[in-house]
Design a protein around this motif. Structure first.
Motif, PDB file in Angstrom:
ATOM      1  N   THR A 208     -20.361 -83.595  74.658  1.00 23.27           N
ATOM      2  CA  THR A 208     -19.354 -82.911  75.439  1.00 23.27           C
ATOM      3  C   THR A 208     -18.923 -83.778  76.609  1.00 23.27           C
ATOM      4  O   THR A 208     -19.683 -84.599  77.047  1.00 23.27           O
ATOM      5  CB  THR A 208     -19.881 -81.589  76.013  1.00 23.27           C
ATOM      6  OG1 THR A 208     -20.605 -81.880  77.163  1.00 23.27           O
ATOM      7  CG2 THR A 208     -20.727 -80.849  75.047  1.00 23.27           C
TER       8      THR A 208
ATOM      9  N   SER B 222     -12.005 -81.042  87.725  1.00 19.01           N
ATOM     10  CA  SER B 222     -10.749 -80.336  87.883  1.00 19.01           C
ATOM     11  C   SER B 222     -10.402 -80.221  89.354  1.00 19.01           C
ATOM     12  O   SER B 222     -11.270 -80.210  90.200  1.00 19.01           O
ATOM     13  CB  SER B 222     -10.834 -78.950  87.261  1.00 19.01           C
ATOM     14  OG  SER B 222     -11.858 -78.230  87.845  1.00 19.01           O
TER      15      SER B 222
ATOM     16  N   SER C 195     -17.034 -81.015  89.036  1.00 19.81           N
ATOM     17  CA  SER C 195     -17.443 -80.137  87.946  1.00 19.81           C
ATOM     18  C   SER C 195     -18.953 -79.947  88.014  1.00 19.81           C
ATOM     19  O   SER C 195     -19.683 -80.723  88.640  1.00 19.81           O
ATOM     20  CB  SER C 195     -17.003 -80.703  86.599  1.00 19.81           C
ATOM     21  OG  SER C 195     -17.524 -81.993  86.397  1.00 19.81           O
TER      22      SER C 195
ATOM     23  N   LYS D 278     -20.921 -75.381  81.230  1.00 24.93           N
ATOM     24  CA  LYS D 278     -20.162 -76.396  81.957  1.00 24.93           C
ATOM     25  C   LYS D 278     -19.008 -75.717  82.687  1.00 24.93           C
ATOM     26  O   LYS D 278     -18.164 -75.058  82.072  1.00 24.93           O
ATOM     27  CB  LYS D 278     -19.650 -77.463  80.997  1.00 24.93           C
ATOM     28  CG  LYS D 278     -20.764 -78.237  80.312  1.00 24.93           C
ATOM     29  CD  LYS D 278     -20.214 -79.178  79.266  1.00 24.93           C
ATOM     30  CE  LYS D 278     -19.680 -78.378  78.093  1.00 24.93           C
ATOM     31  NZ  LYS D 278     -19.011 -79.252  77.111  1.00 24.93           N
ATOM     32  N   TRP D 279     -18.995 -75.888  83.993  1.00 26.97           N
ATOM     33  CA  TRP D 279     -18.005 -75.222  84.850  1.00 26.97           C
ATOM     34  C   TRP D 279     -17.078 -76.254  85.490  1.00 26.97           C
ATOM     35  O   TRP D 279     -17.522 -77.348  85.826  1.00 26.97           O
ATOM     36  CB  TRP D 279     -18.721 -74.457  85.956  1.00 26.97           C
ATOM     37  CG  TRP D 279     -19.743 -73.470  85.531  1.00 26.97           C
ATOM     38  CD1 TRP D 279     -21.095 -73.663  85.450  1.00 26.97           C
ATOM     39  CD2 TRP D 279     -19.527 -72.113  85.122  1.00 26.97           C
ATOM     40  NE1 TRP D 279     -21.730 -72.521  85.026  1.00 26.97           N
ATOM     41  CE2 TRP D 279     -20.792 -71.549  84.810  1.00 26.97           C
ATOM     42  CE3 TRP D 279     -18.380 -71.323  84.987  1.00 26.97           C
ATOM     43  CZ2 TRP D 279     -20.944 -70.235  84.391  1.00 26.97           C
ATOM     44  CZ3 TRP D 279     -18.529 -70.012  84.560  1.00 26.97           C
ATOM     45  CH2 TRP D 279     -19.789 -69.476  84.264  1.00 26.97           C
ATOM     46  N   PRO D 280     -15.813 -75.901  85.728  1.00 29.69           N
ATOM     47  CA  PRO D 280     -14.897 -76.836  86.391  1.00 29.69           C
ATOM     48  C   PRO D 280     -15.199 -77.031  87.868  1.00 29.69           C
ATOM     49  O   PRO D 280     -14.781 -78.024  88.464  1.00 29.69           O
ATOM     50  CB  PRO D 280     -13.518 -76.199  86.188  1.00 29.69           C
ATOM     51  CG  PRO D 280     -13.796 -74.745  85.990  1.00 29.69           C
ATOM     52  CD  PRO D 280     -15.109 -74.677  85.276  1.00 29.69           C
TER      53      PRO D 280
ATOM     54  N   ASN E 187     -15.769 -74.732  80.984  1.00 25.44           N
ATOM     55  CA  ASN E 187     -15.351 -75.895  80.190  1.00 25.44           C
ATOM     56  C   ASN E 187     -16.044 -75.985  78.831  1.00 25.44           C
ATOM     57  O   ASN E 187     -15.603 -76.739  77.967  1.00 25.44           O
ATOM     58  CB  ASN E 187     -15.618 -77.194  80.960  1.00 25.44           C
ATOM     59  CG  ASN E 187     -14.676 -77.363  82.127  1.00 25.44           C
ATOM     60  OD1 ASN E 187     -13.624 -76.736  82.183  1.00 25.44           O
ATOM     61  ND2 ASN E 187     -15.052 -78.210  83.082  1.00 25.44           N
TER      62      ASN E 187
END
Length: 240
Positions: A11, A16, A29, A87-89, A66
């Motif tokens: 991944t 962002s 991120s 997974k976060w922005p 994400n």
């Protein structure tokens, strides 16, 4: 605890930007690891049903995420059977996601997973993504292999040494699918590493090839000279 066999995936972590009327700095991120234990009713079929249910909750919520995967340790751990990765922005997106979850989904999810798996929110560990180098060749494989390095600097070395080491490592083709990420814990582990380096490959064959090249290179001795690291290896499967 039960040992679970799962495949793995690769991944990409994307930074962002937060937009406002004024230009702001990009948000970092975040990748979050939640320890899970398998219950007496754990099966691959039950896990697949839970993954589908979880994905529907995330989609219906509209929360920013994400992606997600599941990591299984190559050596069994007393602390967990597998790790649910999100997974976060940004950290603000992570906090908003958990706020929604606790208010709207937590109770039903606890009923759904009863007897199959369990987790404790105290064992949810979020890391900022500091930097990453993408693979030379991206694959469509849904599996990956990785290795975490939890490192401290040896005497005489610091973050500038790490920067130089990273540049040198990036100048070598270890395998087409190899890439790496530098992480920083947002919590306070004891002991706290100076940095966390995460290696990723599309499969175990590429992993073995890369590590073989590394051990025969000058970088292996430099790694030992500059850093003291504990490593952990996982296989994983993308679930979102």
């Amino acid at each position: 605890m039960n040992k679970i066999t799962l495949s793995i995936l690769t991944t990409l972590f994307v930074i962002s930007c937060s937009q406002s009327s004024q230009e702001t700095a990009p948000e970092q991120s975040v990748v979050e690891y939640v320890w899970h234990s398998a219950g007496a009713d754990f099966t691959a079929q039950n896990l697949a049903k839970l993954i589908n249910e979880w994905n529907q909750i995330i989609t219906d919520s509209g929360m920013a995420m994400n992606g997600a995967n599941i990591l299984t340790p190559t050596v069994s751990s007393d602390n967990y059977d597998f790790i649910w990765v999100m997974k976060w922005p940004s950290m603000s997106a992570r906090d908003a996601g958990w706020d929604y979850w606790m208010k709207n989904a937590s109770e039903q999810w606890s009923q759904s997973i009863e007897g199959i798996m369990s987790f404790d929110t105290d064992n949810a560990f979020a890391f900022n993504v500091i930097d990453f180098t993408p693979p030379k060749v991206e694959t469509n494989s849904e599996s990956f292999s990785n290795r975490f390095h939890f490192c401290s600097f040896n005497e005489g070395y610091d973050s500038s040494s790490l920067d130089t080491f990273k540049i040198d490592v990036d100048s070598t083709l270890w395998s087409d699918t190899y890439w790496h990420v530098t992480l920083e814990p947002t919590f306070n582990p004891d002991p706290r590493p100076d940095f966390v380096w995460l290696d990723l490959w599309a499969n175990n064959s590429d992993k073995d090839e890369s590590l073989g090249k590394f051990m025969q290179s000058e970088y292996a001795n430099r790694y030992i000279e500059m850093f003291t690291c504990n490593t952990a290896d996982f296989n994983g499967t993308v679930i979102r």
